[in-house]
Scaffold this motif. Structure first.
Motif, PDB file in Angstrom:
ATOM      1  N   HIS B  14      -1.462  -3.321   0.093  1.00 21.05           N
ATOM      2  CA  HIS B  14      -1.728  -1.867  -0.340  1.00 21.05           C
ATOM      3  C   HIS B  14      -1.403  -0.959   0.779  1.00 21.05           C
ATOM      4  O   HIS B  14      -0.770  -0.049   0.667  1.00 21.05           O
ATOM      5  N   ILE B  16       0.309  -1.511   3.662  1.00 18.29           N
ATOM      6  CA  ILE B  16       1.618  -1.510   4.135  1.00 18.29           C
ATOM      7  C   ILE B  16       2.393  -0.927   3.189  1.00 18.29           C
ATOM      8  O   ILE B  16       3.479   0.088   3.574  1.00 18.29           O
ATOM      9  N   ALA B  19       1.930   2.982   3.496  1.00 17.20           N
ATOM     10  CA  ALA B  19       2.592   3.458   4.824  1.00 17.20           C
ATOM     11  C   ALA B  19       4.131   3.315   4.540  1.00 17.20           C
ATOM     12  O   ALA B  19       4.757   4.255   4.896  1.00 17.20           O
ATOM     13  N   PHE B  33       6.092  -0.831  -5.370  1.00 17.33           N
ATOM     14  CA  PHE B  33       4.638  -0.950  -4.778  1.00 17.33           C
ATOM     15  C   PHE B  33       3.924  -1.523  -5.988  1.00 17.33           C
ATOM     16  O   PHE B  33       3.246  -2.650  -5.740  1.00 17.33           O
ATOM     17  N   ARG B  34       3.902  -1.131  -7.220  1.00 12.99           N
ATOM     18  CA  ARG B  34       3.303  -1.601  -8.560  1.00 12.99           C
ATOM     19  C   ARG B  34       3.802  -3.108  -8.566  1.00 12.99           C
ATOM     20  O   ARG B  34       2.897  -4.123  -9.040  1.00 12.99           O
ATOM     21  N   VAL B  85      -4.884  -3.322  -9.538  1.00 13.05           N
ATOM     22  CA  VAL B  85      -3.526  -3.202  -9.278  1.00 13.05           C
ATOM     23  C   VAL B  85      -2.783  -2.728 -10.482  1.00 13.05           C
ATOM     24  O   VAL B  85      -1.634  -2.088 -10.579  1.00 13.05           O
ATOM     25  N   THR B  88      -5.169   1.550 -11.609  1.00 13.72           N
ATOM     26  CA  THR B  88      -5.616   2.751 -10.722  1.00 13.72           C
ATOM     27  C   THR B  88      -4.217   3.404 -10.297  1.00 13.72           C
ATOM     28  O   THR B  88      -3.244   2.597 -10.239  1.00 13.72           O
ATOM     29  N   SER B  89      -4.262   4.607  -9.612  1.00 12.46           N
ATOM     30  CA  SER B  89      -3.154   5.060  -9.088  1.00 12.46           C
ATOM     31  C   SER B  89      -3.043   4.413  -7.645  1.00 12.46           C
ATOM     32  O   SER B  89      -3.678   3.686  -7.156  1.00 12.46           O
ATOM     33  N   ALA B  90      -1.854   4.533  -7.238  1.00 13.39           N
ATOM     34  CA  ALA B  90      -1.401   3.739  -6.107  1.00 13.39           C
ATOM     35  C   ALA B  90      -1.909   4.301  -4.835  1.00 13.39           C
ATOM     36  O   ALA B  90      -2.825   3.444  -4.270  1.00 13.39           O
ATOM     37  N   CYS B  91      -1.584   5.363  -4.260  1.00 13.98           N
ATOM     38  CA  CYS B  91      -1.869   5.610  -2.922  1.00 13.98           C
ATOM     39  C   CYS B  91      -2.433   6.781  -2.904  1.00 13.98           C
ATOM     40  O   CYS B  91      -2.718   7.535  -1.882  1.00 13.98           O
ATOM     41  N   ALA B  92      -2.785   7.556  -4.133  1.00 11.34           N
ATOM     42  CA  ALA B  92      -3.604   8.799  -3.863  1.00 11.34           C
ATOM     43  C   ALA B  92      -4.979   8.571  -3.801  1.00 11.34           C
ATOM     44  O   ALA B  92      -5.673   7.644  -3.995  1.00 11.34           O
TER      45      ALA B  92
END
Lengths: 830, 92
Positions: B14, B16, B19, B33-34, B85, B88-92
């Motif tokens: 998550h 890495i 970023a 990502f997903r 995974v 939810t939203s990824a990186c927010a």
């Protein structure tokens, strides 16, 4: 030999001299355990007085009782004392005192280590209390968040006292964890399989293993923060690539498992006391052990729930929120097993049971508010308010203090040999129970009304006045309860009538010894085939006193205990334990000297006590062992066994292995920090990376691997009875490690940027120093093995020293290679 | 053990992934990502099932029971703690 002569002979071997000399040299587990318990209670009293001062300050709005500076010291020291100087040492003391007796042994696996841990705890705790008395106590909160605890915002010595004092005390915790783990796995009564161990031992085993993994991140964090404060290496300074969140991760990687490390021993007390009070056996032994394992693992996946308000992305919050809710399930399995045991039995409302009922109510409320706080939206509302203070006290006081008080009343006859009398204990219970709920239940409401933690005062308009006043009154009621408890215990120790052996008719082995217990615990060791040996064989205590068990005949003045195969309990070997010695106190004093040198900034002086610690460690290892083989010796029942020096898998080897597990966790935490800074911290990539250094890196790797190979060859040669070749190999291994140290440090000096410039350089240097330090340890171990080979202490059957040296060399080799990959990779990365 | 490893792996991926901007790389109807996290989660679940089968085949006794219950707890833990995974939203 009759029972009286056996008692006298064993007492002469296992006892300590009377007076101060005995206090200084004793390594007996009962002495050390009792000291831990008494000191922990003294620290609890100090922490309690601080809590009363906090409540006095908050009782009324705008109070001028103490100013903000003193208030900051009060709540920081209250939390730190209760967590580090009371809760952990209290259960360590109980474990040290009880475990050998419960497991049918005569002492812990490393008695000198117990004593060393005790002195470190006493000296480290004294440093913290002295700082409090001098008005320079830590004042940044018990979790010492950066940047508040960094030099810029905490310029005084206060934060250093915490970082160094707590690290000093943590040495004691790691020592106890290794000691407890090896003792439970190896030093049990013959025949006692893993699934026949008392549940208390299971709880202690899991707790000790958790400590081995959980404490190193905090030790690492404390070292890094102290290095930042002392030498300006910016691990936590975002302007130079550091991150305050790294501190929070390292702290809570320790901090959340810590909650379970505190709760599980208390749960072990419950699982021991409750069935006796219910006059039945525990229900669901296997389920409880499985729940324990699940809890231990899950507790390492919760730490970020202390950081929900730090702006972490939703998905990561989701991971930790789910884990936080999930951990309630294994906890509930235990609670239902206890309720089922009560349902199954015929409970008696004796005093320990009263405290257990108090535990049930308080801990369940604390658990439920914990599930509420595990939900991110609720946590955002309640974060950093008095609701959290109420929750954590419900969990910790309910989950630790109440069961420990139940345990105190249950085992006091064992400690004192005297029966409890009067009703003071019941009165103490009601005062503590009612006072506690008055203090902390209302704090939930104060928190929901918006009162923040750590504020030293508030205005009347906030509407918190009556809640705070009642909370403060409750805290004083609770304090009277604890005072009454102390008085009741004192009365029992000094004035109560004598009691008979096993007054509760319990089934576990600690009640097989005479009470109060002699220094050697039991005259002969039992063969165990049941979870409750005394219930299965009511005459067992007398049989053991008559010498009808193992190791009934003292010989050579040795302190002998039996070691078993870990799973099956089959007889493995005889462990010959060390006797009374001043080494632990002297080594702890030198260790304290090292920490004090750092605390007062005398960095030039620090190498002196450190060198003395190394000399003492050498002496520590060299005073044991023999120059001759004894072969298999009779142990009773017509059986024989070798002594541990002539057997594979001696406790010393296991202790070294578990110590290296802790060490490996520290390295993993350091690597996590390095990766975390690369990925998450601001102001990256760094302005300058490593420049070259491949040749030095290759030299270090080659030297380290040569050290590993030579240490292995030395062991093989010793095993093949070729002492000259073994000695040469050990000397070669030590020389190789010396080359490795020089190459690693040269790599840092010539290729890495200066550590003050950026967190990247600081982390790289930290890795190199770690590897060099472990090469130095491997050097010392192999040199020591060489010296022992030369002095004739090592033979084809006596291989403990080269085996341990090989273990440390292997670890150093692996650590060096990992460090070199991490340090050199940025040179070739795009 | 598998849960501890998998949980650390998901959290590391998550960090890495966020970023590295993986959540902005479109891939097969979702994002890199997903897919990376969902794929890892599924592999971990399969691993936990395999461990359960292995524990089931062990010789009867206390250790088997303990292994079986631990494997079951590990599977449940991977299912529940990895579920974000897909939720939810990824990186927010």
């Amino acid at each position: 030999m009759n029972a009286l002569r056996r008692h006298r002979a064993l007492t002469a071997i296992w006892g300590a001299p009377r007076g101060w000399r005995g206090t200084i040299v004793s390594v007996n587990h009962s002495d050390i355990g009792r000291r831990f318990i008494l000191a922990a209670f003294a620290f609890f009293a100090i922490g309690g007085v601080l809590a009363m001062m906090i409540r006095a300050q908050l009782a009324t709005p705008g109070s001028a009782f103490v100013g903000p500076d003193i208030y900051n010291q009060l709540f920081t020291m209250h939390g730190s004392i209760m967590m580090f100087l009371f809760a952990i040492p209290m259960f360590e003391g109980l474990a040290l005192y009880l475990l050998p007796k419960m497991l049918g042994s005569r002492d812990m696996a490393f008695p000198r280590l117990s004593a060393f841990g005790w002195w470190c705890y006493l000296f480290g705790g004294s440093i913290l209390i002295a700082a409090l008395a001098m008005g320079v106590a830590p004042d940044g909160g018990w979790f010492m968040y950066t940047p508040l605890s960094s030099r810029a915002y905490s310029p005084g010595i206060n934060a250093d006292v915490w970082l160094l004092g707590i690290t000093f005390v943590e040495i004691s915790a790691i020592a106890a964890a290794v000691e407890i783990t090896v003792s439970i796995l190896k030093l049990r009564a013959p025949g006692m399989r893993l699934d026949q161990m008392p549940l208390f031992a299971w709880y202690m085993l899991i707790t000790a293993l958790m400590m081995i993994v959980a404490f190193p991140p905090l030790i690492l964090g404390s070292i890094l923060l102290e290095v930042e404060r002392a030498f300006d290496w910016p691990f936590f300074d975002p302007a130079r690539g550091g991150s305050p969140l790294l501190w929070q991760h390292l702290f809570w990687l320790f901090g959340h498992p810590e909650v379970y490390i505190i709760f599980l021993p208390a749960a072990g007390v419950i699982s021991t006391v409750l069935p006796v009070m219910a006059r039945t056996r525990i229900l669901g032994y296997g389920w409880i052990v499985a729940a324990l394992l699940a809890m231990a693992f899950l507790s390492f996946g919760l730490w970020v729930h202390h950081m929900f308000a730090t702006g972490i992305p939703h998905m990561a919050l989701g991971f930790f929120s789910a884990a936080s809710a999930l951990v309630a399930i294994p906890t509930a399995v235990q609670v239902f097993a206890w309720i089922g045991t009560l349902w199954n039995g015929r409970p008696e409302l004796k005093l320990p049971m009263l405290y257990l009922l108090g535990f049930f109510l308080i801990f369940v409320i604390g658990g439920l508010t914990g599930v509420m706080l595990a939900m991110v939206p609720f946590d955002w509302q309640a974060h950093d308010t008095h609701f959290v203070v109420a929750h954590l006290h419900y969990v910790l006081v309910g989950g630790f203090v109440f069961p420990m008080m139940a345990g105190a009343y249950y085992w006091l006859p064992h400690f004192t040999g005297r029966a409890r009398g009067g009703a003071l204990g019941s009165a103490a219970f009601w005062l503590v129970f009612l006072g506690f709920n008055l203090t902390f239940f209302l704090m939930h409401l104060t928190g929901l009304l918006g009162m923040r933690r750590r504020v030293h005062t508030y205005s009347e308009e906030m509407g918190w006045t009556w809640l705070n006043l009642l909370s403060s009154m409750g805290s004083f009621v609770m304090a009277f309860g604890f005072a009454l408890f102390a008085l009741d215990v004192a009365l029992q120790i000094f004035w109560s009538r004598r009691t008979r052996r096993n007054p509760w008719s319990a089934g576990t082995l600690e009640w097989a010894s005479p009470i109060p217990t002699p220094a050697y615990n039991i005259a002969s060791l039992p063969h165990v085939g049941d979870r409750e040996p005394l219930a299965a064989q009511p005459a067992l205590a007398l049989k053991l006193a008559r010498g009808e068990g193992y190791l009934a005949e003292p010989r050579h003045g040795w302190r002998e205990a039996m070691a078993v195969e870990s799973t099956t309990g089959a007889i493995d070997h005889i462990v010959v334990l060390p006797g009374n010695t001043r080494l632990p106190i002297v080594t702890a004093a030198m260790t304290g000297g090292f920490f004090l040198s750092l605390l007062f900034g005398f960095y030039w002086l620090a190498p002196v006590p450190l060198a003395l610690v190394v000399v003492l460690a050498w002496r520590w290892a060299s005073v044991l062992g023999h120059r001759e083989d004894f072969g298999p010796l009779p142990i009773g029942h017509g059986q024989t066994a070798p002594i541990h020096r002539e057997a594979a898998g001696a406790p010393g080897w296991w202790g070294s292995a578990f110590l290296l597990v802790a060490d490996g966790t520290l390295l993993a935490s350091l690597l996590f920090g390095y990766a975390f800074l690369w990925v998450v911290a601001p102001n990256w990539p760094p302005p300058a990376r490593i420049d070259g250094g491949f040749l030095l890196g290759l030299t270090a790797a080659a030297a380290s691997l040569a050290g590993v190979g030579l240490a292995r060859r030395g062991l093989a040669a010793a095993e093949a009875r070729a002492p000259i070749a073994a000695g040469r190999a050990a000397a070669g291994a030590a020389a190789a490690q010396a080359v490795c140290i020089v190459a690693l440090l040269s790599l840092g000096v010539t290729a890495l940027p200066a550590p003050e410039t950026h967190a990247y350089a600081a982390a790289g240097w930290a890795l190199l120093v770690y590897a060099a330090l472990h090469a130095a340890i491997a050097l010392l171990c192999t040199a020591f093995a060489g010296a022992r080979i030369a002095s004739g202490h090592v033979s084809g059957t006596r291989l403990l020293e080269p085996s341990v040296a090989r273990l440390f060399s292997d670890y150093s080799g692996a650590a060096t290679l990992i460090v070199l990959v991490c340090v050199l990779a940025p040179a070739i990365a795009p | 053990m598998l849960w501890a490893f998998g949980f650390s792996l998901l959290y590391a991926l998550h960090g890495i992934g966020c970023a590295g901007g993986w959540d902005e790389v479109a891939m097969a109807g979702a994002t890199l990502f997903r897919w990376a996290l969902v794929g890892t989660w599924c592999l971990l679940c399969l691993g936990a099932v395999a461990l359960m089968r292995r524990a089931w085949a062990a010789p009867a006794g206390f250790e088997r029971g303990l292994g079986l219950v631990s494997a079951l707890a590990g599977l449940a833990a991977i299912l529940v703690t990895g579920a974000p995974v897909v939720l939810t939203s990824a990186c927010a």
